[in-house]
Scaffold this motif. Sequence first.
Motif, short mmCIF file in Angstrom:
data_model
loop_
_atom_site.label_atom_id
_atom_site.label_comp_id
_atom_site.label_asym_id
_atom_site.label_seq_id
_atom_site.Cartn_x
_atom_site.Cartn_y
_atom_site.Cartn_z
N ARG A 33 0.80 -1.22 0.00
CA ARG A 33 0.00 0.00 0.00
C ARG A 33 0.84 1.28 0.00
N GLU A 36 2.75 3.39 -3.88
CA GLU A 36 2.30 4.51 -4.72
C GLU A 36 2.59 5.87 -4.10
N GLN A 39 1.69 7.45 3.22
CA GLN A 39 0.37 7.43 3.85
C GLN A 39 0.50 7.65 5.35
N GLU A 43 -4.86 6.33 7.23
CA GLU A 43 -5.09 5.91 5.84
C GLU A 43 -4.78 4.42 5.70
N LEU A 44 -3.66 3.99 6.28
CA LEU A 44 -3.31 2.58 6.24
C LEU A 44 -4.36 1.74 6.97
N LYS A 45 -4.78 2.20 8.13
CA LYS A 45 -5.77 1.49 8.94
C LYS A 45 -7.07 1.32 8.16
N LYS A 46 -7.49 2.36 7.47
CA LYS A 46 -8.72 2.31 6.68
C LYS A 46 -8.59 1.33 5.51
N ASP A 47 -7.41 1.29 4.92
CA ASP A 47 -7.17 0.43 3.75
C ASP A 47 -6.93 -1.03 4.13
N ILE A 48 -6.59 -1.29 5.38
CA ILE A 48 -6.37 -2.65 5.87
C ILE A 48 -7.33 -2.85 7.05
N PRO A 49 -8.61 -3.08 6.77
CA PRO A 49 -9.64 -3.00 7.80
C PRO A 49 -9.54 -4.02 8.94
#
Length: 119
Positions: A33, A36, A39, A43-49
């Motif tokens: 993640r 690109e 973060q 942001e990381l927490k949201k993307d790795i629920p």
Amino acid sequence: MPEFFHDKRLYYTPIEFALSHLGGTWKMPILWRLQEKAQRFNELKKDIPHITDKMLTSQLRELESKGLINREIFPVIPPKVEYSLTKKGMKAIPIIETIMKYGYDLIQDAGIEFPPKKA
């Protein structure tokens, strides 16, 4: 293959050493993640629920200590922290991509519907 010590730990193969940097459930998804753009924690927490705050913190610290990610603190109120890949971390991305492709092949060979259809 000769064994070797690093940071007071015995390793038997270069594979074992590499996996000490990349192995586990969360390290590769975090690195993936960050390829690109930098973060922030949330942001990381949201993307790795499914990762807990404690586990994400732990994994970020490990990745930073291994030199795979940078942690940049911005002097603002409230404090802003961003995580980004280092050159060493970028070198891991093709390996992660290969493992991901192999995983997709294994899923397909097992006859698993992926991604699963939402009910």
